[in-house]
Design a protein around this motif. Structure first.
Motif, PDB file in Angstrom:
ATOM      1  N   MET A   1     -70.042 -10.899  26.978  1.00 41.14           N
ATOM      2  CA  MET A   1     -71.360 -10.540  26.470  1.00 41.14           C
ATOM      3  C   MET A   1     -71.177  -9.492  25.389  1.00 41.14           C
ATOM      4  SD  MET A   1     -74.473  -8.957  28.631  1.00 41.14           S
ATOM      5  CE  MET A   1     -75.917  -8.334  27.821  1.00 41.14           C
TER       6      MET A   1
ATOM      7  N   GLN B   1     -70.349 -15.260  24.349  1.00 39.92           N
ATOM      8  CA  GLN B   1     -71.757 -14.949  24.644  1.00 39.92           C
ATOM      9  C   GLN B   1     -72.198 -13.711  23.861  1.00 39.92           C
ATOM     10  OE1 GLN B   1     -73.279 -13.065  28.262  1.00 39.92           O
ATOM     11  NE2 GLN B   1     -74.401 -14.954  28.657  1.00 39.92           N
TER      12      GLN B   1
ATOM     13  N   ASN C   1     -77.352 -14.376  25.555  1.00 40.27           N
ATOM     14  CA  ASN C   1     -77.720 -13.808  26.844  1.00 40.27           C
ATOM     15  C   ASN C   1     -79.225 -13.533  26.870  1.00 40.27           C
ATOM     16  OD1 ASN C   1     -78.365 -11.768  28.882  1.00 40.27           O
ATOM     17  ND2 ASN C   1     -76.175 -11.816  29.296  1.00 40.27           N
TER      18      ASN C   1
ATOM     19  N   LYS D   1     -77.910 -18.346  28.626  1.00 30.26           N
ATOM     20  CA  LYS D   1     -77.939 -17.879  30.020  1.00 30.26           C
ATOM     21  C   LYS D   1     -79.294 -17.235  30.222  1.00 30.26           C
ATOM     22  CE  LYS D   1     -76.213 -16.080  33.977  1.00 30.26           C
ATOM     23  NZ  LYS D   1     -75.592 -14.779  33.929  1.00 30.26           N
TER      24      LYS D   1
ATOM     25  N   HIS E   1     -79.912 -18.184  36.226  1.00 33.87           N
ATOM     26  CA  HIS E   1     -79.655 -17.305  37.367  1.00 33.87           C
ATOM     27  C   HIS E   1     -80.956 -17.293  38.182  1.00 33.87           C
ATOM     28  CE1 HIS E   1     -78.742 -12.897  38.796  1.00 33.87           C
ATOM     29  NE2 HIS E   1     -78.922 -13.726  39.798  1.00 33.87           N
TER      30      HIS E   1
ATOM     31  N   ARG F   1     -82.534 -15.461  40.077  1.00 33.69           N
ATOM     32  CA  ARG F   1     -83.314 -14.238  40.362  1.00 33.69           C
ATOM     33  C   ARG F   1     -84.159 -13.920  39.136  1.00 33.69           C
ATOM     34  NH1 ARG F   1     -78.231 -12.938  42.560  1.00 33.69           N
ATOM     35  NH2 ARG F   1     -78.343 -12.523  44.792  1.00 33.69           N
TER      36      ARG F   1
ATOM     37  N   TYR G   1     -80.087  -7.636  40.544  1.00 27.61           N
ATOM     38  CA  TYR G   1     -79.036  -8.331  41.309  1.00 27.61           C
ATOM     39  C   TYR G   1     -79.320  -8.291  42.809  1.00 27.61           C
ATOM     40  CZ  TYR G   1     -76.801  -8.221  36.828  1.00 27.61           C
ATOM     41  OH  TYR G   1     -76.551  -8.397  35.493  1.00 27.61           O
TER      42      TYR G   1
ATOM     43  N   SER H   1     -76.409 -20.168  38.532  1.00 31.60           N
ATOM     44  CA  SER H   1     -75.819 -18.860  38.804  1.00 31.60           C
ATOM     45  C   SER H   1     -76.654 -18.162  39.866  1.00 31.60           C
ATOM     46  CB  SER H   1     -75.796 -18.024  37.522  1.00 31.60           C
ATOM     47  OG  SER H   1     -75.400 -16.701  37.817  1.00 31.60           O
ATOM     48  N   GLY H   2     -75.951 -17.400  40.716  1.00 29.56           N
ATOM     49  CA  GLY H   2     -76.644 -16.603  41.726  1.00 29.56           C
ATOM     50  C   GLY H   2     -76.177 -16.933  43.129  1.00 29.56           C
ATOM     51  N   ASP H   3     -75.661 -15.904  43.833  1.00 29.36           N
ATOM     52  CA  ASP H   3     -75.216 -16.062  45.220  1.00 29.36           C
ATOM     53  C   ASP H   3     -74.212 -17.200  45.400  1.00 29.36           C
ATOM     54  OD1 ASP H   3     -76.780 -13.918  45.969  1.00 29.36           O
ATOM     55  OD2 ASP H   3     -78.432 -15.143  46.750  1.00 29.36           O
ATOM     56  N   VAL H   4     -73.229 -17.244  44.531  1.00 28.89           N
ATOM     57  CA  VAL H   4     -72.165 -18.253  44.679  1.00 28.89           C
ATOM     58  C   VAL H   4     -70.973 -17.548  45.320  1.00 28.89           C
ATOM     59  CG1 VAL H   4     -70.617 -19.819  43.440  1.00 28.89           C
ATOM     60  CG2 VAL H   4     -72.998 -19.557  42.692  1.00 28.89           C
ATOM     61  N   TYR H   5     -70.803 -17.745  46.616  1.00 28.27           N
ATOM     62  CA  TYR H   5     -69.791 -16.980  47.360  1.00 28.27           C
ATOM     63  C   TYR H   5     -68.696 -17.836  47.989  1.00 28.27           C
ATOM     64  CZ  TYR H   5     -72.488 -12.760  46.697  1.00 28.27           C
ATOM     65  OH  TYR H   5     -73.123 -11.689  46.117  1.00 28.27           O
TER      66      TYR H   5
ATOM     67  N   ALA I   1     -69.626 -15.210  40.065  1.00 28.31           N
ATOM     68  CA  ALA I   1     -69.708 -13.810  39.598  1.00 28.31           C
ATOM     69  C   ALA I   1     -69.214 -12.883  40.703  1.00 28.31           C
ATOM     70  CB  ALA I   1     -71.128 -13.489  39.153  1.00 28.31           C
ATOM     71  N   ARG I   2     -70.133 -12.277  41.490  1.00 32.57           N
ATOM     72  CA  ARG I   2     -69.661 -11.328  42.506  1.00 32.57           C
ATOM     73  C   ARG I   2     -68.845 -12.007  43.592  1.00 32.57           C
ATOM     74  NH1 ARG I   2     -75.341  -8.589  43.381  1.00 32.57           N
ATOM     75  NH2 ARG I   2     -75.874 -10.781  43.032  1.00 32.57           N
TER      76      ARG I   2
ATOM     77  N   PHE J   1     -65.302 -11.106  43.445  1.00 36.44           N
ATOM     78  CA  PHE J   1     -64.860  -9.831  44.008  1.00 36.44           C
ATOM     79  C   PHE J   1     -64.678  -9.968  45.526  1.00 36.44           C
ATOM     80  CE2 PHE J   1     -67.169  -7.935  40.216  1.00 36.44           C
ATOM     81  CZ  PHE J   1     -65.987  -7.707  39.525  1.00 36.44           C
TER      82      PHE J   1
ATOM     83  N   ARG K   1     -61.647  -3.479  41.806  1.00 38.94           N
ATOM     84  CA  ARG K   1     -62.865  -4.217  42.166  1.00 38.94           C
ATOM     85  C   ARG K   1     -62.554  -5.350  43.133  1.00 38.94           C
ATOM     86  NH1 ARG K   1     -67.843  -4.109  38.454  1.00 38.94           N
ATOM     87  NH2 ARG K   1     -68.648  -4.801  40.436  1.00 38.94           N
TER      88      ARG K   1
HETATM   89  C1  LIG Z   1     -69.175  -7.529  36.770  1.00 34.48           C
HETATM   90  C2  LIG Z   1     -70.201  -8.521  36.283  1.00 34.48           C
HETATM   91  C3  LIG Z   1     -70.243  -8.834  34.920  1.00 34.48           C
HETATM   92  C4  LIG Z   1     -71.193  -9.742  34.429  1.00 34.48           C
HETATM   93  N1  LIG Z   1     -71.190 -10.042  33.105  1.00 34.48           N
HETATM   94  C5  LIG Z   1     -72.058 -10.980  32.641  1.00 34.48           C
HETATM   95  C6  LIG Z   1     -72.035 -11.378  31.274  1.00 34.48           C
HETATM   96  O1  LIG Z   1     -71.252 -10.875  30.469  1.00 34.48           O
HETATM   97  N2  LIG Z   1     -72.912 -12.327  30.883  1.00 34.48           N
HETATM   98  C7  LIG Z   1     -73.797 -12.920  31.740  1.00 34.48           C
HETATM   99  O2  LIG Z   1     -74.549 -13.793  31.334  1.00 34.48           O
HETATM  100  N3  LIG Z   1     -73.859 -12.554  33.041  1.00 34.48           N
HETATM  101  C8  LIG Z   1     -73.005 -11.615  33.501  1.00 34.48           C
HETATM  102  N4  LIG Z   1     -73.065 -11.251  34.835  1.00 34.48           N
HETATM  103  C9  LIG Z   1     -74.087 -11.854  35.709  1.00 34.48           C
HETATM  104  C10 LIG Z   1     -73.484 -13.048  36.438  1.00 34.48           C
HETATM  105  O3  LIG Z   1     -73.120 -14.074  35.535  1.00 34.48           O
HETATM  106  C11 LIG Z   1     -74.458 -13.672  37.451  1.00 34.48           C
HETATM  107  O4  LIG Z   1     -75.538 -14.285  36.796  1.00 34.48           O
HETATM  108  C12 LIG Z   1     -75.032 -12.680  38.458  1.00 34.48           C
HETATM  109  O5  LIG Z   1     -74.050 -11.763  38.918  1.00 34.48           O
HETATM  110  C13 LIG Z   1     -75.623 -13.436  39.666  1.00 34.48           C
HETATM  111  O6  LIG Z   1     -74.629 -14.163  40.328  1.00 34.48           O
HETATM  112  P1  LIG Z   1     -74.025 -13.671  41.768  1.00 34.48           P
HETATM  113  O7  LIG Z   1     -75.221 -13.439  42.664  1.00 34.48           O
HETATM  114  O8  LIG Z   1     -73.185 -14.871  42.215  1.00 34.48           O
HETATM  115  O9  LIG Z   1     -73.234 -12.429  41.514  1.00 34.48           O
HETATM  116  C14 LIG Z   1     -72.125 -10.345  35.325  1.00 34.48           C
HETATM  117  C15 LIG Z   1     -72.077 -10.013  36.690  1.00 34.48           C
HETATM  118  C16 LIG Z   1     -71.136  -9.116  37.173  1.00 34.48           C
HETATM  119  C17 LIG Z   1     -71.117  -8.798  38.649  1.00 34.48           C
END
Ligand SMILES: Cc1cc2nc3c(=O)[nH]c(=O)nc-3n(C[C@H](O)[C@H](O)[C@H](O)COP(=O)(O)O)c2cc1C
Length: 288
Positions: free
Chosen positions: A1, A30, A58, A99, A129, A131, A137, A160-164, A183-184, A187, A242
């Protein structure tokens, strides 16, 4: 981003983020901006600098410093500007990816209509995403709104969102999404991407699927070394920290190492501690 304003101001820190590695790809660049002129001018600087396969906008980030520029999820409140930005960016000569987020309840346009508008304006792909911007978040991501859009626009909508878990990935793909953003979840489980690819039937190096903690830590040490060589030790330390809870989740005797690693001053010390844990794991000596 990457900030288009940063690129236009000649920020070296921003330009450094454009670097890709040889053999890395596909890469979607992005960008973020609050108006179409800044966006396109930034894109014209950024696109020639590396091998990018698509250029993204974005429209999802909810952070105040991005909103204040009229960018990120602020664009959900300005659909006309969002539309103009997509149209303008097609001039950069690459497919345009957006996005975005679930639209807030009180907006004049719902998520489906906003997605349709972006696609009609020339976007090739939209990631939603689940949400709303107000949720940032927190709370749950609304999978149903993403799946409705994916069914309405086949091959054009990612989730995107809550993909674990690997099952989250395959459920979203089976539901009609063309791609899934991790995303998360990365981690929580640094090996989720190879595990998900494997779950979906793609060939994956077996060392990345191995459950043995020593081998997994070995892979992360390799990642840290590569990061330290490419980006410097500070970045290697930051990123690997992380991953800490994900690395040691559920492992007996890990708490002492987690605590030790949390306070190490540099990558070299973190590497030593990880190697020590690996050696103890091999001798079966890890105890709480
Ligand atoms: C450390 C981190 C960096 C992120 N960087 C970006 C980014 O550069 N561009 C973007 O569109 N979303 C970014 N996101 C958002 C994620 O793409 C994602 O939409 C959001 O975390 C929800 O997904 P999750 O619930 O699986 O974490 C980032 C999220 C995290 C945690």
């Amino acid at each position: 981003m990457i900030s288009c304003a940063g690129l236009l101001h000649g920020s070296r820190k921003t330009s450094a983020m454009l670097r890709t590695l040889e053999g890395e790809g596909p890469v979607v660049l992005q960008l973020f901006a609050g108006d179409e002129r800044t966006l396109l001018e930034g894109a014209l600087i950024a696109v020639p600098s590396s091998e990018f396969d698509a250029v993204g906008i974005n429209m999802a980030c909810p952070m105040p410093k991005v909103l204040k520029k009229g960018a990120g999820s602020r664009l959900l409140e300005r659909p006309e500007v969002a539309r103009t930005m997509v149209r303008a960016l097609t001039a950069a000569g690459l497919p345009v990816w957006v996005k975005t987020r679930k639209m807030p309840l009180n907006s004049p346009m719902d998520t489906l209509a906003f997605t349709e508008m972006l696609l009609e304006a020339g976007a090739s792909h939209v990631c939603i995403h689940g949400r709303s911007p107000g949720q940032r978040y927190g709370g749950d991501s609304d999978r149903s709104v993403i799946l409705s859009a994916a069914r309405a626009f086949p091959g054009m909508v990612a989730a995107s969102g809550d993909v674990y878990t690997p099952d989250d990935v395959s459920d979203l793909l089976d539901g009609g999404c063309s791609a899934v953003f991790v995303a998360r979840g990365a981690f929580r489980d640094p090996f989720i991407v190879p595990a998900a690819l494997h779950r979906c039937g793609f060939p994956v190096e077996t060392s990345l699927l191995c459950a043995d903690p020593g081998r997994r830590i070995g892979e992360l040490v390799l990642l840290g070394d590569a990061l330290a060589a490419e980006e410097g030790e500070r970045i290697a330390l930051l990123l690997l920290k992380r991953f800490l809870s994900g690395i040691f989740r559920g492992l007996r005797g890990a708490s002492r190492f987690r605590q030790a690693i949390a306070v190490v001053p540099g990558w070299v010390e973190m590497r030593e501690t990880l190697e020590e844990w690996k050696a103890n794991a091999g001798r079966g000596e890890q105890h709480d």
